[in-house]
Enzyme design. Sequence first.
Site, PDB file in Angstrom:
ATOM      1  N   TYR A   1       0.816  -1.217   0.000  1.00  0.00           N
ATOM      2  CA  TYR A   1       0.000   0.000   0.000  1.00  0.00           C
ATOM      3  C   TYR A   1       0.851   1.269   0.000  1.00  0.00           C
ATOM      4  O   TYR A   1       1.927   1.308   0.578  1.00  0.00           O
ATOM      5  CB  TYR A   1      -0.961   0.001   1.205  1.00  0.00           C
ATOM      6  CG  TYR A   1      -1.800  -1.265   1.221  1.00  0.00           C
ATOM      7  CD1 TYR A   1      -2.836  -1.430   0.305  1.00  0.00           C
ATOM      8  CD2 TYR A   1      -1.499  -2.315   2.087  1.00  0.00           C
ATOM      9  CE1 TYR A   1      -3.569  -2.612   0.266  1.00  0.00           C
ATOM     10  CE2 TYR A   1      -2.226  -3.500   2.062  1.00  0.00           C
ATOM     11  CZ  TYR A   1      -3.259  -3.645   1.140  1.00  0.00           C
ATOM     12  OH  TYR A   1      -3.964  -4.809   1.094  1.00  0.00           O
ATOM     13  N   ASP A   2       0.312   2.310  -0.684  1.00  0.00           N
ATOM     14  CA  ASP A   2       0.970   3.619  -0.730  1.00  0.00           C
ATOM     15  C   ASP A   2       0.251   4.631   0.156  1.00  0.00           C
ATOM     16  O   ASP A   2       0.848   5.588   0.626  1.00  0.00           O
ATOM     17  CB  ASP A   2       0.941   4.189  -2.163  1.00  0.00           C
ATOM     18  CG  ASP A   2       1.621   3.280  -3.147  1.00  0.00           C
ATOM     19  OD1 ASP A   2       2.678   2.724  -2.795  1.00  0.00           O
ATOM     20  OD2 ASP A   2       1.083   3.114  -4.270  1.00  0.00           O
ATOM     21  N   THR A   3      -1.062   4.425   0.305  1.00  0.00           N
ATOM     22  CA  THR A   3      -1.883   5.392   1.050  1.00  0.00           C
ATOM     23  C   THR A   3      -2.603   4.686   2.183  1.00  0.00           C
ATOM     24  O   THR A   3      -3.204   3.618   1.972  1.00  0.00           O
ATOM     25  CB  THR A   3      -2.924   6.047   0.113  1.00  0.00           C
ATOM     26  OG1 THR A   3      -2.241   6.665  -0.972  1.00  0.00           O
ATOM     27  CG2 THR A   3      -3.762   7.085   0.846  1.00  0.00           C
TER      28      THR A   3
END
Length: 303
Positions: free
Chosen positions: A21-23
């Site tokens: 995940y990035d966010t």
Amino acid sequence: STTVPQKLTTVDQYKTFLDKYDTFLLDCDGVLWHGSHVLDGILDTVKFLRENGKQLVFVTNNSTLSRKNYVKKFEKLGIHASEKDIFSSSFATAVYLRNILNFPKDKRVFVIGESGIVDELNEVGIETCGASEDTGVIMAHGDFGSIEQDPTIGAVVCGFDININYRKLARAFTYLNNKEHKAHFILTNDDTTFPAPNGVFPGTGSLCQPLVSALKRQPMVMGKPNKPMLDCFFSNYHTDPARTCMVGDRLDTDIAFGANGKIATLMVLTGVSTEEEAVDPQQPIKPSYIIQSFGEFAKVGQQ
Ligand code: PLP
Ligand code: CA
């Protein structure tokens, strides 16, 4: 969903999870803090995730503060945040009225609630009334004649109001009970309770019940887990849903919010819902992952 949540317990599992995940959409109370007490490992986790390029968005159903005042609260607790990192039910309500309902310029919003709602509505150019106007006003029985219809009221927004009283309810009811001018009835969030120092206190979903009962009309609800909050979120932040994970402590608000948005969810065990509830086959809302606390991720940075 019938999938069994994966419990993350080792640093290797934490690492594998973070790589996906990035966010991260972070619920606040119960994940980052309890009241004004920041939970163990949170400051180090936030620092570590940001150093590794992760975007953190703080998503809260608490309508009482504007984003500007949330920034101050975050700073006081030692967590850096800017306004764009904060997505609250009061801001979402303002975005919804302005962008989705195209709220008319010549109408006003009657507010049961605190400065967070008033400030966010005013910020998008919507005029408000109510709120602190009637704070401390005690109505005398037999002196109810002073509340009149007001055709300039285009919506009633109800949020958490620590000074809720009969006059506020009677005004809101009067405006909403007008058959000729159909005002929107909007609730910032419908949490029936929220965490208090020794358990829980009644939340906005409970405070609005006199209106719901008298009007025999359901409000449109903005906050988690509802779709309006999600629609406002994805219209404001252009994140890849496949690389976005919602983190929260409540199955019925946070985890349901992520599930409704078809994004991954991580449940922490530092708030309202328990692991037993999460894995209970009778309980339909399943997080993708469970972790003891969000502060656990600091251990990845310490390796
Ligand atoms: N509403 C009020 C008035 C609150 O004080 C809180 C938490 O403190 C909440 C709602 C729930 O907020 P969150 O979505 O951050 O858990
Ligand atoms: Ca929470």
